[in-house]
Motif scaffolding. Sequence first.
Motif, PDB file in Angstrom:
ATOM      1  N   PRO A 159       0.820  -1.218   0.000  1.00 23.01           N
ATOM      2  CA  PRO A 159       0.000   0.000   0.000  1.00 23.01           C
ATOM      3  C   PRO A 159       0.855   1.271   0.000  1.00 23.01           C
ATOM      4  O   PRO A 159       1.735   1.443   0.836  1.00 23.01           O
ATOM      5  N   GLY A 160       0.633   2.100  -1.002  1.00 25.18           N
ATOM      6  CA  GLY A 160       1.404   3.332  -1.121  1.00 25.18           C
ATOM      7  C   GLY A 160       2.798   3.152  -1.675  1.00 25.18           C
ATOM      8  O   GLY A 160       3.663   4.004  -1.482  1.00 25.18           O
ATOM      9  N   ILE A 173      -3.384   2.947  -2.956  1.00 24.49           N
ATOM     10  CA  ILE A 173      -3.910   3.708  -1.825  1.00 24.49           C
ATOM     11  C   ILE A 173      -5.400   3.398  -1.726  1.00 24.49           C
ATOM     12  O   ILE A 173      -6.202   3.873  -2.533  1.00 24.49           O
ATOM     13  N   GLU A 219      -6.949   2.910   1.670  1.00 26.92           N
ATOM     14  CA  GLU A 219      -7.454   3.276   2.983  1.00 26.92           C
ATOM     15  C   GLU A 219      -7.384   4.786   3.206  1.00 26.92           C
ATOM     16  O   GLU A 219      -6.339   5.405   2.941  1.00 26.92           O
ATOM     17  N   ASP A 256      -6.983   6.514   5.852  1.00 28.78           N
ATOM     18  CA  ASP A 256      -5.914   6.919   6.774  1.00 28.78           C
ATOM     19  C   ASP A 256      -4.576   7.055   6.057  1.00 28.78           C
ATOM     20  O   ASP A 256      -3.784   7.951   6.376  1.00 28.78           O
ATOM     21  N   LEU A 257      -4.316   6.170   5.112  1.00 30.57           N
ATOM     22  CA  LEU A 257      -3.072   6.265   4.354  1.00 30.57           C
ATOM     23  C   LEU A 257      -3.086   7.502   3.465  1.00 30.57           C
ATOM     24  O   LEU A 257      -2.084   8.231   3.386  1.00 30.57           O
ATOM     25  N   HIS A 302      -2.407  10.468   5.576  1.00 36.10           N
ATOM     26  CA  HIS A 302      -0.999  10.530   5.992  1.00 36.10           C
ATOM     27  C   HIS A 302      -0.109  11.044   4.862  1.00 36.10           C
ATOM     28  O   HIS A 302       0.816  11.838   5.112  1.00 36.10           O
TER      29      HIS A 302
END
Length: 365
Positions: free
Chosen positions: A278-279, A302, A304, A306-307, A310
């Motif tokens: 992820p990311g 990506i 989520e 929250d990610l 961030h």
Amino acid sequence: MSKLFSPFRLGPLALKNRIVIPPMDQYSATEGKASDWHRIHYGVLAGSGAALLILEATAVSPEGRISPSDLGLWSDEAEEALRGLIGTLRAHGSAALGVQLAHAGRKASVLPPWQGGGSVPEAAGGWPVVAPSPLPWDGGFPVPRALSETELERVRSDFVRAARRAVDLGFDLIEIHSAHGYLLHQFLSPLSNARPDRWGGTLEGRMAFPLSVFEAVRQEVPESVALGVRVSATDWVPGGWDVEQCAVYARELETRGCRFIHVSSGGLSPRQEIPLYPGYQIPLAAAIRSSCSMPVIGVGLITEPDLAEHVVASGQADLVAVGRGMLFNPHWPWLAAARLGARVAAPNQYLRAAPHGVSIFETGR
């Protein structure tokens, strides 16, 4: 307050939040013309709450298509089909609208993924492919013809004409596709560009043609339209295009009036070894962001909220593009707003869809 849902300015374009829907090929056009599928697909995404929706790779010429079913912007008929689509999206959606202009080069004339993605023979509607050098993408694909000076001028003119049509259609943003192993990326990478002339060899030579395309398009696009570039920051192959070279390219684009850079990776070689997580492309976006002052769009698994929060809150990218996550959940921005305590646009018809006791929707449309 959520950074992901804070406003941002992408050159002349004011965005309500930092969520971008990136180009995702649909392989559903007829002779370059948008179809009913595009109205369904983009109609949902335009009302998703994302601030910016960039239409899929749109070919600047018939031979520049990835597949025979690619969207295009080379004819009056294709332009009019897009005009109808854009009218619908403007009437019922809230997202700013962009388009990605592309030429597939040696990766052209292939079947859609659900048909296997193999090369389409000319007898079955395919066409000869072109590239900087006669180096095929893989062993099962045709050897491309190296583009001549006259053909390079024609390709450059095709990008300019397509950009002119995009401006006439009223797009808020134009993105030039210089990533994922397509023609302009093929010029950049030493793995696909073995030209002995001024368009190859050194880094400066390999950047020369993509930069000349950008400069030509820049002259045709008014300052009121955000003009930027999609890049692959690395080939993920030793000896290929890498983030250090891409940083130089980004700075050269910026000096020529580029308003943003959209950082992806890979696509040039089947030998690529990509560390997926992820990311996974965000460190590349951060590296490019540190090398120039242009806004950077980060992308790459990506899913989520929250990610995404961030990434922008930590300054690794200015905006976040959510692709496959949006296909899985076209109302992903609503989920993100609920998770992050933010508010987001929604159509009037859907205002009652918020979970009980959760206030996430702005005034509808």
